[in-house]
Design a protein around this motif. Structure first.
Motif, short mmCIF file in Angstrom:
data_model
loop_
_atom_site.label_atom_id
_atom_site.label_comp_id
_atom_site.label_asym_id
_atom_site.label_seq_id
_atom_site.Cartn_x
_atom_site.Cartn_y
_atom_site.Cartn_z
N PRO A 152 -2.49 7.52 -1.68
CA PRO A 152 -2.92 7.53 -2.77
C PRO A 152 -2.54 8.89 -3.75
O PRO A 152 -2.40 8.55 -5.03
CB PRO A 152 -4.61 7.88 -2.55
CG PRO A 152 -4.79 7.29 -1.25
CD PRO A 152 -3.76 7.44 -0.55
N TRP A 185 0.83 -1.12 -0.17
CA TRP A 185 -0.05 0.08 0.00
C TRP A 185 1.00 1.47 -0.04
O TRP A 185 2.07 1.20 0.43
CB TRP A 185 -0.79 0.15 1.22
CG TRP A 185 -1.71 1.08 1.27
CD1 TRP A 185 -2.97 1.15 0.79
CD2 TRP A 185 -1.56 2.51 2.07
NE1 TRP A 185 -3.74 2.45 1.06
CE2 TRP A 185 -2.74 3.31 1.70
CE3 TRP A 185 -0.57 2.91 2.76
CZ2 TRP A 185 -2.86 4.47 2.15
CZ3 TRP A 185 -0.56 4.15 3.18
CH2 TRP A 185 -1.85 5.04 2.98
N GLU A 208 -8.82 0.30 -0.40
CA GLU A 208 -7.80 0.74 0.34
C GLU A 208 -7.70 0.07 1.40
O GLU A 208 -6.70 0.08 1.97
CB GLU A 208 -8.09 2.39 0.46
CG GLU A 208 -8.29 3.28 -0.64
CD GLU A 208 -6.77 3.71 -1.30
OE1 GLU A 208 -5.66 3.57 -0.80
OE2 GLU A 208 -6.72 3.75 -2.37
#
Length: 169
Positions: A125, A122, A156
């Motif tokens: 963004p 991850w 997410e």
């Protein structure tokens, strides 16, 4: 052939989080076969989309997901099963739907035929958008054209099953 069981790793996460880069480092460290969903199936998916009269860069529409999502993943699982007797394997793909299913990892393990070590990659963004712009892939143009809309469709959240969390921000 021996019956040795090698590790199977699943590297998942949103687009441009760094899945491929992380998986390459992991593959080098483990001496593993790397099966990246984009690299393994990209040419065939583009050809099929063109033949169907669709945008070859489409990766987010319902039509794409209905036609290609399962075959792409099944191809990865079949290749993983084929290579696991010879060494460790790393599978790379978003696996967003499975990440939200409590039995998602068990389902993936069933398709591979053994336990899977999951890694969730991850990053922020805004950083992902910068990376997408830098890589310059035409298949990313629809994402960039409506970034805010695209973000609402992205998962997410970390998977709801055991995983190693990797933040590449």
């Amino acid at each position: 052939m021996g019956s040795e069981v090698h590790e199977c790793h699943l590297v998942c996460g949103p687009p441009a989080a760094g899945k491929t880069r992380y998986a390459r480092v992991l593959a080098d460290r483990l001496g593993a076969c790397l099966l990246d969903s984009d690299q393994v199936t990209e040419r065939l998916v583009r050809a099929g989309l063109l033949l169907a009269g669709r945008d070859p860069d489409d990766r987010d529409s319902v039509a794409y997901k209905e036609a290609y999502r399962e075959p792409v993943y099944e191809t990865l699982f079949e290749l993983a099963r084929e290579h696991l007797p010879r060494g460790p394997v790393i599978i790379v793909g978003p696996f967003t739907r499975e990440g939200g299913e409590p039995d998602g990892l068990a389902g993936l393990e069933g398709k591979v035929g053994q336990n899977v070590i999951a890694h969730f990659v991850w990053c922020d963004p805004d950083e992902r958008k910068r990376r997408i712009e830098m890589r310059g892939e035409t298949r990313d143009l629809p994402k960039l054209a409506d970034w805010d809309g695209y973000l609402t469709s992205c998962r997410e959240d970390r998977p709801c099953w055991p995983h190693r969390f990797v933040d590449t921000t």
